[in-house]
Motif scaffolding. Structure first.
Motif, mmCIF file in Angstrom:
data_model
loop_
_atom_site.group_PDB
_atom_site.id
_atom_site.type_symbol
_atom_site.label_atom_id
_atom_site.label_comp_id
_atom_site.label_asym_id
_atom_site.label_seq_id
_atom_site.Cartn_x
_atom_site.Cartn_y
_atom_site.Cartn_z
ATOM 1 N N GLY A 20 0.816 -1.212 0.000
ATOM 2 C CA GLY A 20 0.000 0.000 0.000
ATOM 3 C C GLY A 20 0.843 1.252 0.000
ATOM 4 O O GLY A 20 0.312 2.357 0.159
ATOM 5 N N ARG A 66 0.004 5.236 -1.018
ATOM 6 C CA ARG A 66 -1.435 5.437 -1.204
ATOM 7 C C ARG A 66 -2.102 5.838 0.116
ATOM 8 O O ARG A 66 -1.635 5.453 1.191
ATOM 9 C CB ARG A 66 -2.090 4.159 -1.744
ATOM 10 C CG ARG A 66 -1.718 3.867 -3.185
ATOM 11 C CD ARG A 66 -2.405 2.608 -3.690
ATOM 12 N NE ARG A 66 -1.689 1.399 -3.268
ATOM 13 C CZ ARG A 66 -2.085 0.170 -3.553
ATOM 14 N NH1 ARG A 66 -3.192 -0.022 -4.242
ATOM 15 N NH2 ARG A 66 -1.382 -0.873 -3.150
ATOM 16 N N VAL A 79 -6.956 1.973 -0.016
ATOM 17 C CA VAL A 79 -6.824 0.771 -0.835
ATOM 18 C C VAL A 79 -8.213 0.179 -1.051
ATOM 19 O O VAL A 79 -9.056 0.206 -0.139
ATOM 20 C CB VAL A 79 -5.908 -0.268 -0.141
ATOM 21 C CG1 VAL A 79 -5.867 -1.566 -0.919
ATOM 22 C CG2 VAL A 79 -4.502 0.291 0.029
#
Length: 217
Positions: free
Chosen positions: A111, A114, A117
């Motif tokens: 992840g 970011r 998700v």
């Protein structure tokens, strides 16, 4: 008779120019995960989720919960990396218009970089049961994760400070138990990756009575 001068209604509070919790006062339309990510500030404080169009803000829970959330994702991550998986505590997880913030998330890919998700990346989601949110952690969230097709669910229960861990696998739209263990025994799972831990090791020891008394003096 002279009439009182007309006083116009004050303008409604304008939207903030940057993410702010003030937006909760003026936004009266149904919320979505994307709106929350766009309009609400990032925070290390209260947990912010969106469910069925409503924003749910939850304060941090007890210290035992935090102890498990410190230890278990770390141990799981070390084991999961050997299987090419990634483990994170309390990430933003988007499921359609809903926004979840599970205590533990095992993802198919990193992840990194970011802010959120998609739930389709989740292999396993876990919740640490809180006394004030027991129905949510035991019934509601597993049902919502199952509906989204998350293959595995992990539950940690801290009732009476005797931690237990249970793993469930999705089958025919429902989670079915795979393995479970309480403090003093070893919880073991072989799927979605190999992992073992004594649940007792996840809690910090309670301070001795004499030490607590000295600290109050």
């Amino acid at each position: 008779m002279a009439q009182a001068a007309f006083t116009p209604e004050p303008d409604p509070t304008p939207p903030p120019t940057e993410p702010s919790f003030d937006v909760l006062r003026w936004h009266d339309e149904p919320w979505t995960a994307q709106l929350a990510l766009d309009l609400l500030p990032e925070t290390n404080g209260p947990k912010v989720e969106v469910l069925s169009g409503s924003v749910i803000v939850t304060p941090h829970v007890g210290i035992d919960h935090q102890s498990v959330e410190r230890e278990l994702p770390y141990l799981l991550h070390r084991a999961a990396r050997r299987a090419g998986l990634w483990v994170y505590p309390e990430i933003n997880l988007v499921s359609g218009k809903d926004l979840f913030n599970p205590d533990i998330a095992v993802l198919r890919s990193s992840g990194g970089g970011r802010s959120a998700v998609d739930i389709g990346q989740a292999v396993l989601l876990g919740e640490i049961v809180s006394p004030g949110n027991r129905r949510k952690d035991v019934i509601d969230r597993p049902r919502e994760y199952a509906a989204a097709g998350v293959p595995f669910f992990l539950r940690v229960d801290l009732r009476n400070r005797v931690p237990t861990i249970a793993l469930f696998e999705l089958a025919d739209g429902e989670y079915r138990p795979l393995s479970a263990a309480a403090a003093g025994t070893v919880f073991t799972m072989t799927t979605p990756f190999d992992f073992a831990v004594n649940p007792a090791d996840l809690l910090d020891e309670e301070a001795p009575a004499e030490e607590s008394a000295a600290g109050e003096g």
